[in-house]
Design a protein around this motif. Structure first.
Motif, PDB file in Angstrom:
ATOM      1  N   TYR A   1      32.470  41.237  40.594  1.00 20.92           N
ATOM      2  CA  TYR A   1      33.581  40.972  39.675  1.00 20.92           C
ATOM      3  C   TYR A   1      34.399  42.222  39.389  1.00 20.92           C
ATOM      4  O   TYR A   1      35.614  42.135  39.180  1.00 20.92           O
ATOM      5  CB  TYR A   1      33.046  40.384  38.360  1.00 20.92           C
ATOM      6  N   ASN A   2      33.762  43.389  39.383  1.00 24.36           N
ATOM      7  CA  ASN A   2      34.513  44.581  38.994  1.00 24.36           C
ATOM      8  C   ASN A   2      35.666  44.876  39.964  1.00 24.36           C
ATOM      9  O   ASN A   2      36.686  45.432  39.576  1.00 24.36           O
ATOM     10  CB  ASN A   2      33.590  45.792  38.897  1.00 24.36           C
ATOM     11  N   GLN A   3      35.522  44.462  41.231  1.00 26.32           N
ATOM     12  CA  GLN A   3      36.623  44.666  42.169  1.00 26.32           C
ATOM     13  C   GLN A   3      37.781  43.719  41.840  1.00 26.32           C
ATOM     14  O   GLN A   3      38.944  44.096  41.936  1.00 26.32           O
ATOM     15  CB  GLN A   3      36.133  44.441  43.596  1.00 26.32           C
ATOM     16  N   VAL A   4      37.437  42.489  41.445  1.00 22.28           N
ATOM     17  CA  VAL A   4      38.465  41.540  41.014  1.00 22.28           C
ATOM     18  C   VAL A   4      39.179  42.063  39.783  1.00 22.28           C
ATOM     19  O   VAL A   4      40.409  42.044  39.678  1.00 22.28           O
ATOM     20  CB  VAL A   4      37.844  40.162  40.741  1.00 22.28           C
ATOM     21  N   SER A   5      38.410  42.568  38.822  1.00 20.63           N
ATOM     22  CA  SER A   5      38.972  43.094  37.578  1.00 20.63           C
ATOM     23  C   SER A   5      39.885  44.281  37.840  1.00 20.63           C
ATOM     24  O   SER A   5      40.958  44.404  37.248  1.00 20.63           O
ATOM     25  CB  SER A   5      37.831  43.508  36.638  1.00 20.63           C
TER      26      SER A   5
ATOM     27  N   TYR B   1      41.642  39.707  29.768  1.00 21.31           N
ATOM     28  CA  TYR B   1      41.066  38.733  30.692  1.00 21.31           C
ATOM     29  C   TYR B   1      39.577  39.036  30.814  1.00 21.31           C
ATOM     30  O   TYR B   1      39.129  40.172  30.641  1.00 21.31           O
ATOM     31  CB  TYR B   1      41.760  38.788  32.054  1.00 21.31           C
ATOM     32  N   TYR B   2      38.778  37.997  31.117  1.00 25.83           N
ATOM     33  CA  TYR B   2      37.341  38.171  31.224  1.00 25.83           C
ATOM     34  C   TYR B   2      36.742  36.958  31.933  1.00 25.83           C
ATOM     35  O   TYR B   2      37.291  35.858  31.893  1.00 25.83           O
ATOM     36  CB  TYR B   2      36.702  38.333  29.848  1.00 25.83           C
ATOM     37  N   PRO B   3      35.622  37.120  32.632  1.00 30.77           N
ATOM     38  CA  PRO B   3      35.000  35.995  33.353  1.00 30.77           C
ATOM     39  C   PRO B   3      34.247  35.088  32.378  1.00 30.77           C
ATOM     40  O   PRO B   3      33.654  35.572  31.404  1.00 30.77           O
ATOM     41  CB  PRO B   3      34.040  36.690  34.311  1.00 30.77           C
ATOM     42  N   ILE B   4      34.285  33.811  32.655  1.00 33.41           N
ATOM     43  CA  ILE B   4      33.562  32.875  31.791  1.00 33.41           C
ATOM     44  C   ILE B   4      32.588  31.982  32.558  1.00 33.41           C
ATOM     45  O   ILE B   4      31.726  31.334  31.962  1.00 33.41           O
ATOM     46  CB  ILE B   4      34.540  31.981  30.976  1.00 33.41           C
ATOM     47  N   ASP B   5      32.735  31.954  33.905  1.00 34.42           N
ATOM     48  CA  ASP B   5      31.823  31.082  34.650  1.00 34.42           C
ATOM     49  C   ASP B   5      31.742  31.544  36.102  1.00 34.42           C
ATOM     50  O   ASP B   5      32.751  31.939  36.708  1.00 34.42           O
ATOM     51  CB  ASP B   5      32.304  29.626  34.594  1.00 34.42           C
ATOM     52  N   ILE B   6      30.515  31.494  36.636  1.00 34.65           N
ATOM     53  CA  ILE B   6      30.275  31.746  38.059  1.00 34.65           C
ATOM     54  C   ILE B   6      29.396  30.603  38.572  1.00 34.65           C
ATOM     55  O   ILE B   6      28.361  30.300  37.980  1.00 34.65           O
ATOM     56  CB  ILE B   6      29.586  33.101  38.293  1.00 34.65           C
ATOM     57  N   TYR B   7      29.825  29.991  39.676  1.00 28.00           N
ATOM     58  CA  TYR B   7      29.088  28.819  40.173  1.00 28.00           C
ATOM     59  C   TYR B   7      28.936  28.942  41.687  1.00 28.00           C
ATOM     60  O   TYR B   7      29.863  29.316  42.401  1.00 28.00           O
ATOM     61  CB  TYR B   7      29.842  27.530  39.822  1.00 28.00           C
ATOM     62  N   GLU B   8      27.718  28.614  42.179  1.00 30.97           N
ATOM     63  CA  GLU B   8      27.449  28.621  43.611  1.00 30.97           C
ATOM     64  C   GLU B   8      26.637  27.363  43.979  1.00 30.97           C
ATOM     65  O   GLU B   8      25.774  26.959  43.206  1.00 30.97           O
ATOM     66  CB  GLU B   8      26.651  29.865  44.026  1.00 30.97           C
TER      67      GLU B   8
ATOM     68  N   LEU C   1      34.555  31.453  40.749  1.00 32.09           N
ATOM     69  CA  LEU C   1      34.677  32.401  39.634  1.00 32.09           C
ATOM     70  C   LEU C   1      35.819  31.951  38.749  1.00 32.09           C
ATOM     71  O   LEU C   1      36.956  31.795  39.204  1.00 32.09           O
ATOM     72  CB  LEU C   1      34.957  33.816  40.146  1.00 32.09           C
ATOM     73  N   THR C   2      35.513  31.726  37.464  1.00 33.95           N
ATOM     74  CA  THR C   2      36.536  31.326  36.503  1.00 33.95           C
ATOM     75  C   THR C   2      36.839  32.497  35.586  1.00 33.95           C
ATOM     76  O   THR C   2      35.928  33.061  34.950  1.00 33.95           O
ATOM     77  CB  THR C   2      36.083  30.113  35.678  1.00 33.95           C
ATOM     78  N   ILE C   3      38.141  32.853  35.542  1.00 36.02           N
ATOM     79  CA  ILE C   3      38.586  33.966  34.699  1.00 36.02           C
ATOM     80  C   ILE C   3      39.500  33.403  33.622  1.00 36.02           C
ATOM     81  O   ILE C   3      40.430  32.634  33.917  1.00 36.02           O
ATOM     82  CB  ILE C   3      39.344  35.017  35.530  1.00 36.02           C
TER      83      ILE C   3
END
Length: 779
Positions: A706-710, A724-731, A741-743
């Protein structure tokens, strides 16, 4: 420090200054008078001339003397053996009252009439100077037979004992005290008045019999002269004054040296050189060898002394020495004290004077010593001196007239300040309208700044001459970077305690074997501590976590189920460079037993520990950890990111280590304090317009952190994107190597109400960037 009126008169004419005025002046200038005593001789004690001496016919220990007392020649029986060596003596004539109950009357001693009494010093109320009668000489003044002894000021002297503070080594001499008196009383300082004007004019050059060599840098100044001595004598005044200061010895050479030291303040030593010149072409070699900051004085290969520290008693000259090497020396007291204390050296009596600040003008000591010896004794000094003098870099202090006046509380004119400082031996280096540079004399090593200069001015002005004024307080800003750091640490402690942590305090040392075992850096051997306080605290710590683990282990042994500790302290790197960190450890149960958890609280886990850490240090980010020590768990390790920089790490304790310390689930963190200290932040306005939250669900590579996305989003610097911040990760298997990835985005304008196009424009820019860089698509 003990002085006398007539001794001070060698340097300053105080004949018209009363004892009361002296007393007031000394106290005013900071040389506090501890005791003052005026010696007097009873009326009727006169100078007598011994005409003849013969054995008493009826007593072996008595002598029958004929003594001229001016107006008559009297027969006096004397019991002192040294009467036969005397020409002039103190005679208490008939009717003299030596004390309230002791009046001199005609008497018979073993059948022989005696009309008077030959007196010793103690019988006249003076200090004891020998074991017999007091033998008079012209050192007290011109001898006049029959003259009252109390008419000789040097005998009926005023003795003043001064209580000096430790920094006033410059006043450990008659010359130094006279220098202060001269400034205070506005009486010029005279050149040294010698007790005699005799001189020996035909002398051999010193260079013909001696040479001076040096090895290394001599941290001081030295001068040498040599004398051939036949006989030595301690005059009455020298003996009496030495008795006043309790320095009178049986050895005449020691007496003359002690007298010179007390008069001039110069450190003097005497070496026996009686057998050093056997042949006419021989030379005495004086070698000054400096090793490890200590200057050794070696003469003809033998170590005679250490500069300013001590002298080998085997080579000390005395009355039996036919040839003597005299040494005058000076060494800066700060340098001397550091050398002696760091090397734990043994010192002698002269170290006291040298360590407090002796007289740096060593030529003064040599000159006075030469004249004193040649005036009263049968000796010859070689012509000239051998010298090795250290270059002195004077201290220059800038003095502002206005600032001095503010410190004193009274307007002191520039001319008045200059006059006072000049009279105290200071020199003006440069001058402007309000400020000037002052060269501090070498004998005032204690003067460092304008406050010390101001104290000197106040001493001479007299504290009683400064008008009392109401105290005025001017408050100044006290908050600075030091306060900010203290306050930040205090807030960290308070938040840690509020999060159920207890503060631990441990030594800045730890067990080197444990540091090595768990792969922490070690301080280089040449920089490490030499004498450990215990075997298990044998090196400087490079982490606090080892100490905290030992503390947790002790608590577990006391049946504690939950232990949370933190410590703020210093750690070191391999080069012994320091930095401050906050280290935390949480082991065992995450909460206490209660009805809520049915008496079965769960253990601490990564999520709970991170939340507690956040409540202590504030917002931070986590990134895949790269810490290399062996305490961390390789799969539950993260770097802590504050303001975009790595400042520490957080990890679960490695299971193997937990077993070694007999601990259950344990989490650790160590963070650099510097990154947590508050930085200056420019204020920004708060929008009064409503913002909106927008969720952006993306499908990206499952291995993309995630840090690269951020980082990619932050580089866009979108003006409407506030946070902005992540709230969900699903696989799942259907995503086939990707993840969802939900931001959550918060978009807000400073200028007006948002429109759909504004929101879509920001979201599109983010989506386009992530698509271009990482192949992200909308879910």
């Amino acid at each position: 420090m003990i002085v006398t009126r007539t001794w001070l008169n060698n340097f300053i004419d105080i004949s018209k200054v009363s004892d009361e005025k002296l007393y007031e002046t000394f106290n005013s200038i900071g040389l506090e008078v501890d005791n003052i005593k005026k010696y007097t001789i009873p009326k009727g004690v006169v100078i007598g001339e011994v005409i003849s001496c013969q054995k008493h016919p009826n007593a072996d220990k008595l002598t029958l003397c004929k003594i001229n007392i001016g107006n008559s020649i009297e027969q006096i029986v004397c019991g002192a053996s040294n009467i036969v060596d005397a020409r002039y003596v103190a005679v208490a004539t008939i009717g003299t009252k030596l004390s309230k109950d002791f009046e001199i009357k005609p008497t018979k001693l073993r059948g022989i009439e005696s009309n008077g009494m030959v007196c010793s010093a103690t019988e006249l109320g003076l200090p004891n100077i020998n074991n017999g009668i007091m033998i008079l000489d012209d050192s007290i003044g011109k001898i006049i037979v029959g003259k009252e002894l109390n008419e000789y000021p040097k005998v009926v002297d005023t003795v003043i004992e001064l209580d000096l503070t430790a920094n006033r080594g410059d006043c450990l001499s008659i010359h130094g005290v006279a220098r202060d008196l001269s400034a205070s009383l506005n009486i010029p300082l005279n050149k040294l008045e010698y007790e005699s004007n005799n001189s020996h004019t035909i002398k051999i050059g010193l260079a013909r019999v001696a040479e001076l060599k040096t090895i290394g840098t001599v941290q001081g100044s030295l001068r040498y002269t040599i004398a051939n001595i036949d006989t030595l004598h301690t005059s009455l005044i020298v003996a009496l004054r030495l008795a006043f200061i309790d320095k009178l010895e049986d050895d005449n050479l020691s007496n003359l040296i002690n007298y010179t030291i007390h008069t001039t303040g110069v450190i003097l030593r005497a070496y026996d050189a009686s057998n050093m010149l056997k042949y006419s072409d021989d030379k005495i070699t004086i070698l000054l060898s400096t090793v490890n900051d200590i200057t050794y004085i070696k003469i003809n290969g033998e170590e005679f002394s250490k500069l300013g520290i001590s002298q080998d008693s085997r080579f000390k000259a005395n009355d039996n020495s036919s040839r003597v090497i005299f040494e005058a020396s000076y060494i800066n007291p700060s340098t001397l004290i550091e050398i002696v204390s760091s090397k734990n050296l043994k010192t002698d009596d002269l170290y006291y004077n040298a360590s407090r600040g002796s007289e740096p003008n060593i030529l003064l000591g040599i000159q006075y010593l030469t004249y004193l010896f040649e005036s009263y004794n049968d000796c010859d000094f070689f012509d000239g001196c051998l010298s090795a003098e250290e270059d002195f870099e004077p201290l220059i202090v800038t003095v502002n007239t206005k600032e001095v006046s503010e410190l004193i509380g009274k307007d002191i004119g520039k001319a008045n300040i200059l006059n006072i400082l000049t009279s105290l031996g200071f020199k003006v280096h440069s001058s402007s309208e309000d400020a000037f540079g002052v060269i501090v004399p070498q004998f005032r090593h204690d003067i460092k700044n304008i406050y010390d200069i101001t104290e000197e001015i106040v001493r001479i002005l007299g504290i009683n001459n400064i008008e009392a004024k109401p105290m005025k307080f001017i408050e100044k800003p006290r908050i600075n970077s030091i306060y900010d750091i203290y306050y930040a640490k205090k807030k960290l402690r308070q938040r840690a305690i509020a999060s159920s942590f207890y503060e631990s305090i441990s030594y800045a040392f730890t067990d080197k074997s444990l540091l090595k075992k768990y792969n922490f850096p070690i301080v280089k051997e040449e920089l490490d501590i030499i004498n450990p306080i215990t075997e298990d605290l044998n090196t400087l710590r490079t982490t606090i976590l080892i100490n905290l683990l030992n503390a947790v282990k002790r608590n577990v042994s006391y049946s504690k189920k939950s232990i949370a500790l933190f410590e703020i302290g210093t750690i070191f790197n391999e080069n012994r460079e320091e930095r401050e960190v906050i280290s935390l450890i949480f082991s065992g149960r995450a909460e206490k037993e209660s009805v809520i958890n049915s008496g079965k609280p769960k253990n601490i886990d990564f999520e709970i520990f991170i939340k507690k850490l956040s409540s202590i240090i504030g917002d931070f980010e986590l990134r895949a950890g790269i810490e290399q020590n062996d305490l961390v768990h390789p799969y539950q390790l993260a770097d802590i990111i504050v303001n975009g920089e790595v400042c520490g790490f957080v990890s679960k304790l490695h299971p193997t280590v937990a077993d070694e310390f007999d601990l259950s689930d344990t989490f650790i963190a160590e963070i650099s304090l510097n990154s947590l200290f508050p930085k200056h932040i420019n204020a920004s306005s708060i929008s009064k317009f409503q913002g909106v939250y927008k969720d952006l669900s993306l499908v990206i590579d499952k291995n993309l952190p995630y840090n690269q996305v951020s980082t990619a989003i932050s580089h866009l610097k979108l003006p409407l994107l506030k946070k902005y911040y992540p709230i969900d990760i699903y696989e799942d298997e259907s995503l086939k190597g990707y993840k969802s990835l939900t931001i959550r985005l918060f978009i807000q304008s400073q200028d007006g109400t948002l429109e759909d196009k504004d929101i879509e424009e920001s979201v599109d820019k983010i989506l386009d960037t992530l698509k271009e860089q990482y192949g992200a698509t909308l879910r």
